[in-house]
Structures are given as structure tokens and as C-alpha cells.
Design an enzyme around this catalytic site. Structure first.
Site, PDB file in Angstrom:
ATOM      1  CG  ASP A   1      -2.299   0.616   0.832  1.00 16.72           C
ATOM      2  OD1 ASP A   1      -2.290   1.794   0.452  1.00 16.72           O
ATOM      3  OD2 ASP A   1      -3.329  -0.067   0.916  1.00 16.72           O
TER       4      ASP A   1
ATOM      5  CG  HIS B   1      -4.340   1.944  -2.164  1.00 13.28           C
ATOM      6  ND1 HIS B   1      -4.516   2.414  -0.897  1.00 13.28           N
ATOM      7  CD2 HIS B   1      -5.549   2.059  -2.768  1.00 13.28           C
ATOM      8  CE1 HIS B   1      -5.784   2.798  -0.728  1.00 13.28           C
ATOM      9  NE2 HIS B   1      -6.428   2.601  -1.854  1.00 13.28           N
TER      10      HIS B   1
ATOM     11  CD  GLU C   1      -9.893   3.770  -1.102  1.00 12.67           C
ATOM     12  OE1 GLU C   1     -10.755   4.090  -0.296  1.00 12.67           O
ATOM     13  OE2 GLU C   1      -8.749   3.379  -0.745  1.00 12.67           O
TER      14      GLU C   1
HETATM   15  C1  ACM Z   1     -10.872  -0.551   0.313  1.00 14.43           C
HETATM   16  O1  ACM Z   1     -11.376  -0.460   1.433  1.00 14.43           O
HETATM   17  N1  ACM Z   1     -10.294   0.499  -0.245  1.00 14.43           N
HETATM   18  C2  ACM Z   1     -10.886  -1.784  -0.425  1.00 14.43           C
END
Ligand code: ACM
Length: 575
Positions: free
Chosen positions: A167, A238, A301
């Protein structure tokens, strides 16, 4: 029925790993020997049965201790035997969850034999995918704590562990070809404490990573307990830790360090051929280490903000033919395009990719499994589009979200999700099934997954607190037939009663620092550390079954009228 010291255990060769596990925990907990035999009379028999559904089992504990086969287990398969032996362990009482007998009476007295009640049980799981995600990227969890997490998940008859390995805040998997990923990407200068909105930092370096041998050990340990470990390498968002290690991967090319705050990052991958090649190489090593049939590619995201600002990237989208309905080039489609390319790479290796629901696009290969997290509607849509789906909606099964509204709840973030709320989780509410176009639902609902994100869980003790006992409620929902489990229902009350009487004592015996039902112990609080509670009713009123989570052009969560202005328009997960 006492299980005598020296009891003989006869097992079908196909079920041996489950029998071995059960023998070992029982021997340790009770200080007895259980003797594996290959023929002759036996006290405990584990056999295959062809009349049980996948993952199913039958247990009979007979009353006559003199007769062979006092404990008779039949299982449909090895998965069924793992579940059956976890049930046998439970039947022996909380003491079966200790590592050594608590009532040892010295060399001559020994310890009392484990007692099994005379029972007949037949059971099988509702879902084939009963998962839990552990985020080891936001806070690194040492290997022995991961093994403990696996052992506990198995005790709850879960069978998938999604390991969120990468991440913005850390890269946790050793990749031989790209050593900077862990040399640089596994460490950050400091961490945000509580919500990023306060700007509070701890000034303390944090990090860690797993070697490939560590991960092979985790995989084998989990396999030994009936759990498949699904690695997740999150792209094309991420990725700040990877970009810190290899700046050429990033859109800006100038990142200087691993991210120290939470929230959704604008710094996503440059979706170039170079980035694709890099991540194909990363995946090749991941495919070698993990034997799971499924490989997570993230895909959640992904703000396209910086892509829009880059003439080269806009040109790339144009060259790839990524246009919107208005005929104009649409850089945001690079997100689905990029994930689809890596999904093909995973497919070519004979595995299936798993992606978060934002990565669904017409370009996504049909074999890709979709994990629906922003809400339920995305999962229903993915099913209609033909994808197999795992339901993991943040409205129900994000265990980092606050478990109570106790004034001393540590770092209360997200929605209020009590244990009764988790127990009421319905992976696919009837309203959504009915809303599907006739004949449109072609994918399979594989199951459900609970998520343990760790922005605010910086130790195994904090992970215990967030995870338990709610994971027990989730596990029962994922295993058992659909039912009315609404808070206050007869089933819910009965569950809470069983939990208090039978299950919390098991967790106590194991040494789990769960959240007491009445609220945190004083030493479990985090005075002065601010969370960011969200209001489920308000968000549902606006977002409906789709929710408001994730990155959205309209600001999502942040645009709810009752929110005060904040210094960053990006919603964060801890939100
Ligand atoms: C997530 O909670 N962004 C998968």
C-alpha cells in the site's frame, strides 16, 4: 466421553492434515498422546463420505467407551475434515484452546482427560469463500502474529486469508528482482496517529517485510489449517511505497518517501508499458511464492487527477482507444485497462485475479473475481456482468470500524458496527437480487469477507481488539444458512448467549485480547487519539446500496452536508 491417553486415531489418508492438526492441539492442551494408526480398532475414526456436500462433515461421539470408534467423523473432503476437527476441539471445552494443561497435578496425578459430550452433528458451509483480510501494509504485523491470526481464523472455520501486502504506507513482500521495494518501500519515517485530520504524528519510524521464505511458511501453515492465503498487490493506486522505491513507476516521478499519512493518495502509477512490465515481474515472483488459485490485484481508490494533468498519459489513453460516451478521451479508463492487463497475466499463469469493485469495467476478463466493498450494489452489478463475487461491504464487515459507541472506544473510525450488526450481515440482501434484470445474474456469489484494515491497529493487541469477537459473528454468518439475525431477533439473542457462555471462554483460554461486550478495558483505550466516526444512516440515505466510500469525482463522503470542511478533499479509509 473421556478421550483417553493413548487413544488410537485412524484416518483416511486424504484427511490426514486435519487429523494431525487436531491431534497436536489436543495433545498439547491436555498433555496426552493420541496415536495415529493405519488399521485395526481405533478410538477415533476420520473417514471420507460421499453423501455430504462440499466442505461438510458429520461427527458422532458415542456413549460406549469400550467400543472402537467412540468418536466417528465423516467428511466430504479435506476442507470438511478441517471444519470437523475444529468442532471436535470446541467440543472439548475452553481448555482445548490452551497450549498446555492448566490443571496439571504433578507427575503422578497427570491431567484430567478431555471430555467430549455425546453428540451427533451434521453440518456444511453455506459459502465456499469465508474470508478475512488482514492489512499488513499500514502496520506491519510480525510473522508470528500473522501465524497466530491464521490459527485463530481457522478455529472459526474461515478458509481464505487475503493478505494485503502493499500500500502507500509500506511494501511488505520481498521481490528479488526489485530489492528497493523492501529496502526503501518497507519503511516509513513516522506514522499518523488517529485520523489524518488532526495532523498528529508519532515521529517514530515504522516498517518491516516478509521474506519469500516467511511467506512460504505462512502459506504452508495456513494450508495445514484449511486456509488459502490470497496475496494482494494493490495497483494502480495505493502504490506510494513502490513509487518511493522506484520513482519511474509514478505519475510525478519525484516521490521522495513512503507515505506517512492515511487517506486516498493521488499518486497512482504511471500506467505505462514500463509499469506493466514491472508489475508482471512482481507478480511472477508472487505466483511462485503463493499457491492460491486466486491473486489479488487491488484496483481500489484510483483518482485519475494526475493522469488528466499529464499530456503523455492523455495521449496514451487516446492511443489505446479509451474514450468516454461523449467520444472524448477518458483517462480514468486507464484504471480498468491497467488492471485488466495484469489480470490477463494472472490468468495466463493458470490463476484467477481478484479485484476490488472499482476495477470492474467492460475490459475486465470474465474470470476475474470481484470483491464488493463500497456497498452491495457493486457486487450485484458484477454478478449481473458475469463475475464471481465476494461480498465485503464496508457498511457491514469492516472490522476496523468502531465496534461500539462507548465513550472510551479507542480511535473510533467508520460506521458503528456492533457485534449484533455484524451478526445481522446478509451478503446479498433479497432486495438486490430482486432488483436484478431477469436472467442477468450469471456470476456466482462465492461468499463473504471481513476486513481488518490497520491504519489504527498498530499491534497484534489492537488487531485482537478490533477483530474479536466480531469475527466470530461473521464466521457464523458465512458458514450457516441464511436466517433472520437482525439485532434483537431470537437468533441474535441466542448467538450472544452462546458467545458469552461458550465462545468468549475459548478466546480467553487462547489468549485473545478481544473487545469485551460492555466496552474496552481501561488499558484498551487510546485517550487523546482522535478517530473519525461516520454516520451509516446519513451515508445510506445518500448513497443507498452503493454507499459513498472510495474515491469519487463528487467528493463522496466529504460532500455530505453535515461534514465540516477539511483540509484535503480526499476521503480516507479511516473515515
Ligand atoms: C478498500 O477499502 N479500499 C478496499
Amino acid at each position: 466421553m473421556p478421550l483417553r491417553d493413548g487413544a488410537r486415531v485412524l484416518t483416511d489418508p486424504a484427511l490426514r492434515p486435519a487429523a494431525r492438526r487436531w491431534r497436536r492441539v489436543t495433545e498439547e492442551a491436555f498433555g496426552i498422546d493420541l496415536v495415529p494408526v493405519t488399521d485395526g480398532p481405533a478410538d477415533v475414526v476420520l473417514a471420507l463420505a460421499s453423501d455430504l456436500p462440499d466442505g461438510g462433515y458429520r461427527i458422532e461421539v458415542r456413549a460406549n467407551p469400550a467400543a472402537p470408534g467412540t468418536v466417528h467423523v465423516e467428511a466430504a473432503d479435506l476442507a470438511g475434515a478441517h471444519a470437523a476437527t475444529q468442532t471436535l476441539r470446541q467440543l472439548a471445552g475452553p481448555a482445548a484452546f490452551r497450549r498446555a494443561p492448566a490443571d496439571y497435578r504433578g507427575p503422578s496425578g497427570g491431567t484430567p482427560a478431555p471430555m467430549l459430550p455425546v453428540v451427533r452433528i451434521e453440518d456444511h458451509p453455506r459459502f465456499a469463500w469465508r474470508g478475512v483480510l488482514l492489512d499488513v501494509a499500514r502496520h506491519f504485523l510480525p510473522k508470528h502474529d500473522v501465524l497466530r491470526f491464521v490459527d485463530l481464523a481457522a478455529a472459526h472455520r474461515l478458509n481464505v486469508l487475503q493478505l494485503h501486502l502493499t500500500d502507500d504506507q509500506g511494501w511488505r513482500v520481498q521481490i528479488d528482482r526489485y530489492p528497493e521495494l523492501t529496502r526503501t518501500g518497507a519503511w516509513r519515517r513516522e506514522s499518523t496517529v488517529g485520523t489524518w485530520r488532526t495532523g498528529s504524528r508519532d515521529g517514530r519510524p515504522h516498517g518491516g517485510f516478509y521474506t519469500q521464505d516467511d511467506l512460504r511458511e505462512i502459506v504452508a501453515y495456513a494450508r495445514d489449517r484449511g486456509i488459502t492465503v490470497v496475496p494482494e498487490i494493490d495497483v494502480p493506486g495505493h502504490v506510494e511505497a513502490a513509487v518511493a522505491a522506484y520513482p519511474e513507476l509514478g505519475t510525478r516521478k519525484d516521490r521522495s518517501g513512503v507515505r506517512t499519512t492515511w487517506g486516498i493518495s493521488q499518486d497512482v502509477l504511471d500506467p505505462s508499458e514500463g509499469s506493466l512490465a514491472f508489475f508482471r515481474h512482481v507478480l511472477d515472483e508472487v505466483l511462485d511464492v503463493f499457491d492460491a488459485p486466486w491473486i489479488g490485484l487491488g484496483g481500489d481508490e484510483v483518482p485519475p487527477t494526475l493522469w488528466r494533468e499529464s499530456p503523455q498519459i492523455v495521449e496514451r489513453a487516446r492511443a489505446l482507444g479509451l474514450f468516454g460516451p461523449d467520444g472524448a478521451v477518458d483517462v480514468s479508463r486507464l484504471h480498468g485497462w491497467f488492471v485488466a492487463r495484469l489480470a490477463e497475466h494472472v490468468s495466463a499463469a493458470g490463476r484467477r485475479a481478484v479485484v476490488w469493485d472499482e476495477a470492474v469495467s467492460p475490459m475486465l476478463p470474465h474470470d476475474v473475481i470481484v470483491t464488493s466493498w463500497r456497498g452491495y450494489a457493486q457486487g450485484a452489478a458484477a454478478l449481473a456482468a458475469g463475475h464471481d463475487v465476494v461480498m465485503a461491504p464496508e457498511q457491514a464487515v469492516y472490522l476496523d470500524h468502531r465496534a461500539g459507541d462507548h465513550p472510551a472506544e479507542p480511535i473510533p473510525v467508520g460506521f458503528l458496527r456492533t457485534i449484533e450488526d455484524v451478526y445481522a450481515f446478509d451478503p446479498l440482501p433479497a432486495e438486490l437480487v430482486e432488483a436484478q434484470p431477469a436472467g442477468g445474474r450469471t456470476g456466482r456469489l462465492l461468499g463473504a469477507q471481513a476486513q481488518v484494515w490497520t491504519e489504527h491497529l498498530d499491534s497484534a493487541r489492537r488487531v485482537d481488539y478490533a477483530t474479536y469477537p466480531r469475527l466470530a459473528a461473521f464466521a457464523e454468518v458465512a458458514w450457516s444458512p441464511r436466517g433472520d439475525r437482525e439485532p434483537g431477533s431470537a437468533a441474535s439473542k441466542e448467538f450472544l448467549d452462546r458467545l458469552e457462555r461458550n465462545h468468549l471462554p475459548r478466546l480467553d483460554a487462547y489468549g485473545v485480547e478481544y473487545r469485551p461486550l460492555a466496552g474496552p478495558h481501561p488499558w484498551q483505550t487510546r485517550p487523546g487519539v482522535q478517530g473519525y466516526p461516520r454516520d451509516l444512516a446519513a451515508e445510506t440515505a445518500v448513497g443507498g446500496w452503493a454507499g459513498l466510500g472510495g474515491w469519487r469525482e463528487d467528493g463522496g463522503v466529504e460532500n455530505l452536508p453535515e461534514r465540516s470542511p477539511v483540509d484535503d478533499p480526499a476521503p480516507e479509509r479511516d473515515t
